[in-house]
Design an enzyme around this catalytic site. Structure first.
Site, PDB file in Angstrom:
ATOM      1  N   GLU A 100       4.243   8.064  -2.456  1.00 30.28           N
ATOM      2  CA  GLU A 100       3.994   6.683  -2.021  1.00 30.28           C
ATOM      3  C   GLU A 100       2.993   6.641  -0.871  1.00 30.28           C
ATOM      4  OE1 GLU A 100       3.839   3.722  -2.380  1.00 30.28           O
ATOM      5  OE2 GLU A 100       5.681   2.693  -2.878  1.00 30.28           O
ATOM      6  N   ASP A 101       2.355   5.501  -0.726  1.00 24.81           N
ATOM      7  CA  ASP A 101       1.447   5.303   0.409  1.00 24.81           C
ATOM      8  C   ASP A 101       2.232   4.987   1.682  1.00 24.81           C
ATOM      9  OD1 ASP A 101       2.306   2.809  -0.541  1.00 24.81           O
ATOM     10  OD2 ASP A 101       0.312   1.899  -0.561  1.00 24.81           O
ATOM     11  N   ASP A 104       7.996   0.641   3.780  1.00 24.14           N
ATOM     12  CA  ASP A 104       8.047  -0.477   4.722  1.00 24.14           C
ATOM     13  C   ASP A 104       9.491  -1.002   4.738  1.00 24.14           C
ATOM     14  OD1 ASP A 104       6.920  -2.533   6.350  1.00 24.14           O
ATOM     15  OD2 ASP A 104       6.572  -3.792   4.614  1.00 24.14           O
ATOM     16  N   ASN A 107      12.342  -1.607  -0.083  1.00 18.85           N
ATOM     17  CA  ASN A 107      12.785  -2.288  -1.317  1.00 18.85           C
ATOM     18  C   ASN A 107      12.208  -1.642  -2.571  1.00 18.85           C
ATOM     19  OD1 ASN A 107      14.297  -4.246  -0.046  1.00 18.85           O
ATOM     20  ND2 ASN A 107      12.615  -5.707   0.101  1.00 18.85           N
ATOM     21  N   THR A 108      10.908  -1.312  -2.537  1.00 18.35           N
ATOM     22  CA  THR A 108      10.261  -0.746  -3.727  1.00 18.35           C
ATOM     23  C   THR A 108      10.932   0.560  -4.120  1.00 18.35           C
ATOM     24  OG1 THR A 108       8.173  -1.690  -2.970  1.00 18.35           O
ATOM     25  CG2 THR A 108       8.044  -0.028  -4.715  1.00 18.35           C
ATOM     26  N   LEU A 109      11.123   1.433  -3.139  1.00 17.01           N
ATOM     27  CA  LEU A 109      11.674   2.749  -3.454  1.00 17.01           C
ATOM     28  C   LEU A 109      13.151   2.694  -3.792  1.00 17.01           C
ATOM     29  CD1 LEU A 109       9.588   4.875  -1.009  1.00 17.01           C
ATOM     30  CD2 LEU A 109       9.596   5.020  -3.499  1.00 17.01           C
ATOM     31  N   LYS A 132       7.170   3.007   8.066  1.00 15.13           N
ATOM     32  CA  LYS A 132       7.402   2.039   9.152  1.00 15.13           C
ATOM     33  C   LYS A 132       8.904   1.868   9.295  1.00 15.13           C
ATOM     34  CE  LYS A 132       3.579  -1.117   8.119  1.00 15.13           C
ATOM     35  NZ  LYS A 132       3.333  -2.503   7.665  1.00 15.13           N
ATOM     36  N   PHE A 153       0.032  -4.016  10.389  1.00 17.14           N
ATOM     37  CA  PHE A 153      -0.457  -4.004   9.015  1.00 17.14           C
ATOM     38  C   PHE A 153      -1.673  -3.090   8.942  1.00 17.14           C
ATOM     39  CE2 PHE A 153      -2.443  -5.327   5.108  1.00 17.14           C
ATOM     40  CZ  PHE A 153      -1.328  -5.374   4.272  1.00 17.14           C
ATOM     41  N   ASP A 160      -4.212  -1.393   0.857  1.00 17.44           N
ATOM     42  CA  ASP A 160      -5.121  -2.540   0.755  1.00 17.44           C
ATOM     43  C   ASP A 160      -4.651  -3.744   1.541  1.00 17.44           C
ATOM     44  OD1 ASP A 160      -2.850  -3.124  -1.025  1.00 17.44           O
ATOM     45  OD2 ASP A 160      -4.047  -4.844  -1.655  1.00 17.44           O
ATOM     46  N   ARG A 166      -9.141  -0.156   0.365  1.00 15.02           N
ATOM     47  CA  ARG A 166      -8.416   1.057  -0.063  1.00 15.02           C
ATOM     48  C   ARG A 166      -9.242   2.323   0.140  1.00 15.02           C
ATOM     49  NH1 ARG A 166      -3.850  -0.455  -3.040  1.00 15.02           N
ATOM     50  NH2 ARG A 166      -4.050  -2.365  -4.240  1.00 15.02           N
TER      51      ARG A 166
HETATM   52  P1  IMP Z   1       8.385  -1.944   0.665  1.00 15.47           P
HETATM   53  O1  IMP Z   1       8.955  -2.199  -0.676  1.00 15.47           O
HETATM   54  O2  IMP Z   1       8.576  -3.114   1.597  1.00 15.47           O
HETATM   55  O3  IMP Z   1       8.790  -0.637   1.292  1.00 15.47           O
HETATM   56  O4  IMP Z   1       6.830  -1.981   0.487  1.00 15.47           O
HETATM   57  C1  IMP Z   1       6.104  -0.933   0.084  1.00 15.47           C
HETATM   58  C2  IMP Z   1       4.759  -1.393  -0.401  1.00 15.47           C
HETATM   59  O5  IMP Z   1       4.234  -2.493   0.351  1.00 15.47           O
HETATM   60  C3  IMP Z   1       3.783  -0.269  -0.168  1.00 15.47           C
HETATM   61  O6  IMP Z   1       3.764   0.615  -1.258  1.00 15.47           O
HETATM   62  C4  IMP Z   1       2.481  -0.993   0.036  1.00 15.47           C
HETATM   63  O7  IMP Z   1       1.870  -1.237  -1.204  1.00 15.47           O
HETATM   64  C5  IMP Z   1       2.870  -2.309   0.668  1.00 15.47           C
HETATM   65  N1  IMP Z   1       2.713  -2.258   2.150  1.00 15.47           N
HETATM   66  C6  IMP Z   1       3.685  -2.179   3.077  1.00 15.47           C
HETATM   67  N2  IMP Z   1       3.173  -2.142   4.328  1.00 15.47           N
HETATM   68  C7  IMP Z   1       1.834  -2.196   4.164  1.00 15.47           C
HETATM   69  C8  IMP Z   1       0.738  -2.174   5.097  1.00 15.47           C
HETATM   70  O8  IMP Z   1       0.860  -2.087   6.339  1.00 15.47           O
HETATM   71  N3  IMP Z   1      -0.510  -2.245   4.537  1.00 15.47           N
HETATM   72  C9  IMP Z   1      -0.728  -2.315   3.199  1.00 15.47           C
HETATM   73  N4  IMP Z   1       0.263  -2.337   2.299  1.00 15.47           N
HETATM   74  C10 IMP Z   1       1.538  -2.280   2.781  1.00 15.47           C
HETATM   75 MG    MG Z   2       2.420   0.709  -2.790  1.00 12.33          MG
END
Ligand code: IMP
Ligand code: MG
Length: 189
Positions: A100-101, A104, A107-109, A132, A153, A160, A166
């Protein structure tokens, strides 16, 4: 959408390169002799995935991708995860490392881990270049993490804002018009 003011370098390409080398060393040690598959989460992970994959020495390594979105074009998470490109590979008996990049809210993971749970993988772990921790809304913690960063951010190294930036080699904080003055010396764009 807020107007972008300037970019401020947070982590340089050289620092990232050193960290990716370090992560590759740990992954080599932990995954030696295992049937391993890197699962890159598009689009944000494409740069990190390419760098990491070329630094590890795992002869049986497979590569696959999923595309998910939880963000719109804004800078806050929606909490809803959509699968835009699904897995084609069979994960049975494989050691899956999600690449992953950034983690945050998590939720995604959290969603992906439960989605992969009944795919009979031998193990599922997470490797992220950025983290984060202060923004976390789930229990989830990455197994391998490049840099823990504050709540800003960021763009570049695959990340992006509205599909832009990117390609930047550094990780940069994106400052917006009208926001409190941040650090000086950012590059106006
Ligand atoms: P999560 O589901 O909130 O953990 O979000 C993860 C996804 O949100 C990452 O894979 C990114 O694509 C996007 N994201 C979260 N923080 C940032 C940021 O600071 N800059 C750009 N994309 C972000
Ligand atoms: Mg992502």
């Amino acid at each position: 959408m807020p107007e972008v003011k300037y970019l401020e370098t947070m982590i340089t390409a050289a620092q990232i390169d050193e960290k990716v080398t370090d992560l590759a060393r740990q992954i080599d040690r932990d995954y030696a002799g295992k049937d391993t598959i890197f699962l890159g989460i598009l689009k944000g992970s494409y740069v990190f995935m390419a760098d990491l994959a070329r630094k590890v020495h795992l002869d049986q390594l497979e590569m696959c991708f999923m595309m998910v979105s939880s963000y719109g074009d804004a800078t806050t998470t929606s909490g809803n995860v959509n699968i835009k490109l699904d897995l084609e590979n069979d994960l049975t008996g494989k050691h899956v490392l999600i690449v992953e990049d950034i983690v945050d809210s998590g939720n995604t993971l959290a969603y992906l881990k439960s989605y992969l749970a009944n795919r009979q993988a031998a193990s599922v772990k997470i490797c992220t270049i950025l983290n984060k921790p202060s923004r976390r809304k789930t229990q989830l913690e990455p197994d391998y993490c490049g840099f823990a960063i504050p709540d800003a951010f960021v763009v570049g190294y695959g990340l992006d804002y509205a599909q832009k930036y990117r390609q930047l080699p550094d990780v940069c904080i994106l400052h917006f018009e009208g926001e409190e003055a941040g650090a000086e010396g950012g590059k106006r764009i």
